[in-house]
Design a protein around this motif. Sequence first.
Motif, PDB file in Angstrom:
ATOM      1  N   VAL A 156       0.820  -1.215   0.000  1.00  0.00           N
ATOM      2  CA  VAL A 156       0.000   0.000   0.000  1.00  0.00           C
ATOM      3  C   VAL A 156       0.854   1.266   0.000  1.00  0.00           C
ATOM      4  O   VAL A 156       1.775   1.423   0.820  1.00  0.00           O
ATOM      5  CB  VAL A 156      -0.936   0.038   1.231  1.00  0.00           C
ATOM      6  CG1 VAL A 156      -1.860   1.259   1.139  1.00  0.00           C
ATOM      7  CG2 VAL A 156      -1.777  -1.230   1.328  1.00  0.00           C
ATOM      8  N   LYS A 157       0.534   2.138  -0.934  1.00  0.00           N
ATOM      9  CA  LYS A 157       1.051   3.508  -0.931  1.00  0.00           C
ATOM     10  C   LYS A 157      -0.123   4.389  -0.514  1.00  0.00           C
ATOM     11  O   LYS A 157      -1.118   4.476  -1.229  1.00  0.00           O
ATOM     12  CB  LYS A 157       1.533   3.874  -2.328  1.00  0.00           C
ATOM     13  CG  LYS A 157       1.900   5.350  -2.505  1.00  0.00           C
ATOM     14  CD  LYS A 157       2.449   5.597  -3.912  1.00  0.00           C
ATOM     15  CE  LYS A 157       2.782   7.056  -4.149  1.00  0.00           C
ATOM     16  NZ  LYS A 157       3.384   7.285  -5.481  1.00  0.00           N
ATOM     17  N   ALA A 158      -0.019   5.002   0.640  1.00  0.00           N
ATOM     18  CA  ALA A 158      -1.143   5.784   1.157  1.00  0.00           C
ATOM     19  C   ALA A 158      -0.688   7.189   1.516  1.00  0.00           C
ATOM     20  O   ALA A 158       0.412   7.386   2.046  1.00  0.00           O
ATOM     21  CB  ALA A 158      -1.719   5.099   2.397  1.00  0.00           C
ATOM     22  N   SER A 182       0.360   9.678  -0.167  1.00  0.00           N
ATOM     23  CA  SER A 182       1.624  10.049  -0.782  1.00  0.00           C
ATOM     24  C   SER A 182       1.351  10.381  -2.233  1.00  0.00           C
ATOM     25  O   SER A 182       0.684   9.593  -2.919  1.00  0.00           O
ATOM     26  CB  SER A 182       2.594   8.869  -0.675  1.00  0.00           C
ATOM     27  OG  SER A 182       3.767   9.147  -1.403  1.00  0.00           O
ATOM     28  N   GLU A 183       1.811  11.506  -2.665  1.00  0.00           N
ATOM     29  CA  GLU A 183       1.668  11.911  -4.060  1.00  0.00           C
ATOM     30  C   GLU A 183       0.224  11.742  -4.556  1.00  0.00           C
ATOM     31  O   GLU A 183      -0.007  11.199  -5.631  1.00  0.00           O
ATOM     32  CB  GLU A 183       2.624  11.123  -4.944  1.00  0.00           C
ATOM     33  CG  GLU A 183       4.075  11.354  -4.569  1.00  0.00           C
ATOM     34  CD  GLU A 183       5.072  10.677  -5.499  1.00  0.00           C
ATOM     35  OE1 GLU A 183       6.078  11.317  -5.804  1.00  0.00           O
ATOM     36  OE2 GLU A 183       4.860   9.530  -5.899  1.00  0.00           O
ATOM     37  N   GLY A 184      -0.710  12.175  -3.741  1.00  0.00           N
ATOM     38  CA  GLY A 184      -2.103  12.176  -4.174  1.00  0.00           C
ATOM     39  C   GLY A 184      -2.859  10.883  -3.942  1.00  0.00           C
ATOM     40  O   GLY A 184      -4.058  10.809  -4.221  1.00  0.00           O
ATOM     41  N   TRP A 196       3.397  -1.874   4.064  1.00  0.00           N
ATOM     42  CA  TRP A 196       2.874  -0.505   4.113  1.00  0.00           C
ATOM     43  C   TRP A 196       4.023   0.452   3.878  1.00  0.00           C
ATOM     44  O   TRP A 196       4.990   0.474   4.640  1.00  0.00           O
ATOM     45  CB  TRP A 196       2.223  -0.256   5.475  1.00  0.00           C
ATOM     46  CG  TRP A 196       1.450   1.022   5.530  1.00  0.00           C
ATOM     47  CD1 TRP A 196       1.934   2.248   5.875  1.00  0.00           C
ATOM     48  CD2 TRP A 196       0.056   1.204   5.239  1.00  0.00           C
ATOM     49  NE1 TRP A 196       0.933   3.181   5.807  1.00  0.00           N
ATOM     50  CE2 TRP A 196      -0.243   2.567   5.426  1.00  0.00           C
ATOM     51  CE3 TRP A 196      -0.974   0.340   4.837  1.00  0.00           C
ATOM     52  CZ2 TRP A 196      -1.511   3.098   5.229  1.00  0.00           C
ATOM     53  CZ3 TRP A 196      -2.236   0.859   4.636  1.00  0.00           C
ATOM     54  CH2 TRP A 196      -2.499   2.227   4.839  1.00  0.00           C
ATOM     55  N   ARG A 197       3.935   1.245   2.826  1.00  0.00           N
ATOM     56  CA  ARG A 197       5.092   2.066   2.463  1.00  0.00           C
ATOM     57  C   ARG A 197       5.216   3.317   3.340  1.00  0.00           C
ATOM     58  O   ARG A 197       4.209   3.952   3.685  1.00  0.00           O
ATOM     59  CB  ARG A 197       5.013   2.482   0.998  1.00  0.00           C
ATOM     60  CG  ARG A 197       5.123   1.298   0.067  1.00  0.00           C
ATOM     61  CD  ARG A 197       4.929   1.707  -1.367  1.00  0.00           C
ATOM     62  NE  ARG A 197       6.161   2.108  -2.025  1.00  0.00           N
ATOM     63  CZ  ARG A 197       6.276   3.163  -2.814  1.00  0.00           C
ATOM     64  NH1 ARG A 197       5.259   3.996  -2.995  1.00  0.00           N
ATOM     65  NH2 ARG A 197       7.417   3.431  -3.413  1.00  0.00           N
ATOM     66  N   ALA A 198       6.449   3.649   3.637  1.00  0.00           N
ATOM     67  CA  ALA A 198       6.725   4.861   4.423  1.00  0.00           C
ATOM     68  C   ALA A 198       7.051   6.045   3.522  1.00  0.00           C
ATOM     69  O   ALA A 198       7.412   7.112   4.010  1.00  0.00           O
ATOM     70  CB  ALA A 198       7.890   4.607   5.375  1.00  0.00           C
ATOM     71  N   GLU A 235      15.237   5.007 -12.652  1.00  0.00           N
ATOM     72  CA  GLU A 235      14.504   6.254 -12.870  1.00  0.00           C
ATOM     73  C   GLU A 235      15.421   7.467 -12.868  1.00  0.00           C
ATOM     74  O   GLU A 235      15.240   8.400 -13.646  1.00  0.00           O
ATOM     75  CB  GLU A 235      13.430   6.388 -11.780  1.00  0.00           C
ATOM     76  CG  GLU A 235      12.659   7.684 -11.839  1.00  0.00           C
ATOM     77  CD  GLU A 235      11.588   7.786 -10.744  1.00  0.00           C
ATOM     78  OE1 GLU A 235      11.369   6.798 -10.025  1.00  0.00           O
ATOM     79  OE2 GLU A 235      10.982   8.860 -10.623  1.00  0.00           O
ATOM     80  N   TYR A 236      16.377   7.475 -11.964  1.00  0.00           N
ATOM     81  CA  TYR A 236      17.248   8.646 -11.811  1.00  0.00           C
ATOM     82  C   TYR A 236      18.694   8.358 -12.238  1.00  0.00           C
ATOM     83  O   TYR A 236      19.579   9.129 -11.947  1.00  0.00           O
ATOM     84  CB  TYR A 236      17.236   9.125 -10.360  1.00  0.00           C
ATOM     85  CG  TYR A 236      15.870   9.589  -9.883  1.00  0.00           C
ATOM     86  CD1 TYR A 236      15.381  10.850 -10.217  1.00  0.00           C
ATOM     87  CD2 TYR A 236      15.064   8.760  -9.110  1.00  0.00           C
ATOM     88  CE1 TYR A 236      14.138  11.280  -9.780  1.00  0.00           C
ATOM     89  CE2 TYR A 236      13.816   9.182  -8.666  1.00  0.00           C
ATOM     90  CZ  TYR A 236      13.361  10.451  -9.005  1.00  0.00           C
ATOM     91  OH  TYR A 236      12.126  10.866  -8.572  1.00  0.00           O
ATOM     92  N   LEU A 237      18.911   7.197 -12.841  1.00  0.00           N
ATOM     93  CA  LEU A 237      20.275   6.864 -13.252  1.00  0.00           C
ATOM     94  C   LEU A 237      20.312   6.501 -14.727  1.00  0.00           C
ATOM     95  O   LEU A 237      20.927   5.517 -15.148  1.00  0.00           O
ATOM     96  CB  LEU A 237      20.859   5.725 -12.398  1.00  0.00           C
ATOM     97  CG  LEU A 237      21.140   6.062 -10.931  1.00  0.00           C
ATOM     98  CD1 LEU A 237      19.989   5.647 -10.044  1.00  0.00           C
ATOM     99  CD2 LEU A 237      22.432   5.420 -10.449  1.00  0.00           C
TER     100      LEU A 237
HETATM  101  C1  BDP Z   1       8.964   8.229  -7.406  1.00  0.00           C
HETATM  102  C2  BDP Z   1       8.438   8.091  -8.793  1.00  0.00           C
HETATM  103  C3  BDP Z   1       6.953   7.924  -8.844  1.00  0.00           C
HETATM  104  C4  BDP Z   1       6.523   6.854  -7.891  1.00  0.00           C
HETATM  105  C5  BDP Z   1       7.013   7.188  -6.502  1.00  0.00           C
HETATM  106  C6  BDP Z   1       6.730   6.091  -5.485  1.00  0.00           C
HETATM  107  O1  BDP Z   1       8.832   9.213  -9.535  1.00  0.00           O
HETATM  108  O2  BDP Z   1       6.632   7.603 -10.171  1.00  0.00           O
HETATM  109  O3  BDP Z   1       5.140   6.699  -7.897  1.00  0.00           O
HETATM  110  O4  BDP Z   1       8.388   7.338  -6.506  1.00  0.00           O
HETATM  111  O5  BDP Z   1       7.675   5.431  -5.094  1.00  0.00           O
HETATM  112  O6  BDP Z   1      10.301   7.859  -7.488  1.00  0.00           O
HETATM  113  O7  BDP Z   1       5.601   5.903  -5.071  1.00  0.00           O
END
Ligand code: BDP
Length: 672
Positions: free
Chosen positions: A258-260, A262-264, A295-297, A365-367
């Motif tokens: 779960v991503k809760a 976070s980022e919408g 559960w993601r932090a 993603e960043y490399l």
């Molecule tokens: C960031 C990404 C995004 C992901 C987010 C995440 O840019 O696309 O949704 O992490 O981990 O690195 O949830």
Amino acid sequence: NDGYDLWLAPADKGAAAAEVTVIGDSQTLQLAAAELRRDLTAAPLPVVLARADAPELAALGLPTAMLGAEGYLVCAATVAGRPSLLVTGNSDTGVLYGAFAAIRAQKTGGDLAKLDLTSTPKVRLRVLNHWDNLDGSVERGYAGQSLWDWWTLPDFKDPRYTDYARANAALGINGTVLNNVNASPDTLSAAYIAKAAALADVLRPWGIKVYLSARFSAPIELGGLKTADPLDPQVQAWWKAKSDEIYRAIPDFGGFLVKANSEGQPGPRDYHRTHAEGANMLAAAVAPHGGVVMWRAFVYAETDPDDRAKQAYSEFKPLDGKFADNVLVQVKNGAIDFQPREPFHPLFGAMPKTPMMLELQITKEYLGFATHLAYLGPLFEEVLEADTRAKGKGSTVAKVVDGALEGHDLTGMAGVANIGRDRDWSGSTFNQANWYAFGRLAWDPTLSAEALAREWARQTFGDDPRVVDTAVSMMMESREAVVDYTGPFGLAHLMDTGHHYGPGPWVNDLARPEWNPIYYHKADRSGIGFDRTRTGSNAVAQYAPPVARMLADPRTTPETELLWFHHLAWDWKMKSGRTLWQEMVVRYDRGVATVAHMQRQWDGVKDKVDAERWSKTATYLAIQHNEARWWRDASLVYWMSVNGLSLPEGSLAPEHDLAWYKAQRFPYAPGH
Ligand code: BDP
């Protein structure tokens, strides 16, 4: 050779296949036998596969108790009166892992006549996280469309699913989260549960469990409820019924990721509940079936713009001890977001009562996406070896993650997959090594990145020492090169908007402060870097006292992380005797030079690597060289616009002016 075979390239066709006998009958044992028949050659003894509880092994007195549920033992033994090479374990999967270990041992130069292997995984959940969407796109995926063809599932089970399972089982990966953490509620609909069940059926014999990312608001979107409040009895009942439905289709379903908030993404905070209350509600739904919740932090909110790096700790640390027994908190390696280098996340060692699952990003993603060669073994190793000092010296992140430090039995490591439908799976040959290194480190976080590079290279390119040495040498210098040309000394988050591929250290126009690179580097005429000491955000105080003390002083902070923690004058004296500015230029130059060095090394093995993999790699290295130069030039030209300094004598002038770099646009970059 298009790279499809990964580390499972079939053994020399000319050599005699091993004679393999299976004691017991299970699909998994038969699969293990087939692997050995295909890939083990010139075995000096017949091979016997058997679970440790087979009556034929009873008299041997083998030390199998210590192997646990998934460990293996491979050794010479007389079975039913016949001298044999025995592959055993306490479960069918353990035997399968033993078979793959024997093959790996032979392919990496081991002598079958002397084979004596024993190993038990140090981490229980060794899981890939696919950020795959139901429409076939992959978030931050650079290797083509999603491997899962949701449209033709559950009827058509693409043979690639089986090859995927084999490749993972060979590493000991035992779980896969099928869908993106930015989850669609449809994933949990009856139609998609049936599709996931079909995949679970393919993966099961290979010891791999299926998990799903769950959207926290699914009770509203799918269930028609008015709320997703975790304390609402109707919401709880909905998740219980949904879990029961999933377990009817997938009896060994692993659980939810779960991503809760976070980022919408929706979450318990929307209802003024804590992350623990949210996680525990889901945990209660899967607990009767033996499932877990990961559960993601990874949270950050607009409301606390002081320092994004502090937010996960601030929010989660007070919840230690409040999570249900079947919850793991999944923490990225660093406190921001998978940058080429980040200090280890302060949550490691800070929540002793909670299983802390490490999340690494295999997809780059960043490399440099799939194009740049960056072997992540050293990055993974660096975080695992980092000493949290939570319980004195030697309290490494590895020991937090494998449960040894706090005595946790429920442990896990997650890797954000770099897998897609490209023929070579990962977008380039060398990217395969990152999947490989993740899997092997999840099995044993103490393995060395260099040893794993060698292991991988031998299985990938064959045993010509010149090719293997070259590949390993390139791999071992590659990640630091990316750090050098994208942002040395702990600079981070300097990429341009949207695509995360190229440089944009000047970006300052995005709505939220912490979306802008200038928020992270804080460069001005007098200096550069983010002050995270007492005079700044005091993020250093989130680390255990000895670490916090070390990081509070720029003279004791490792130079690799200097500007992550300190804002320093451009003429700050570095250990080399040069000023910070001069040393930054040295590093940018070194980054570009290292890529050129990789190119020269690769040119040197042209006649020894198959044309297809050689030329794609060579072309990608050329792209990387151009883009390393782009990163260097764009960054330097921007820093100079801020600090008014010039380049040291002899240093190459940037190719273009700042306006040119700022004007570059990449609206169709992959993997958004
Ligand atoms: C960031 C990404 C995004 C992901 C987010 C995440 O840019 O696309 O949704 O992490 O981990 O690195 O949830």
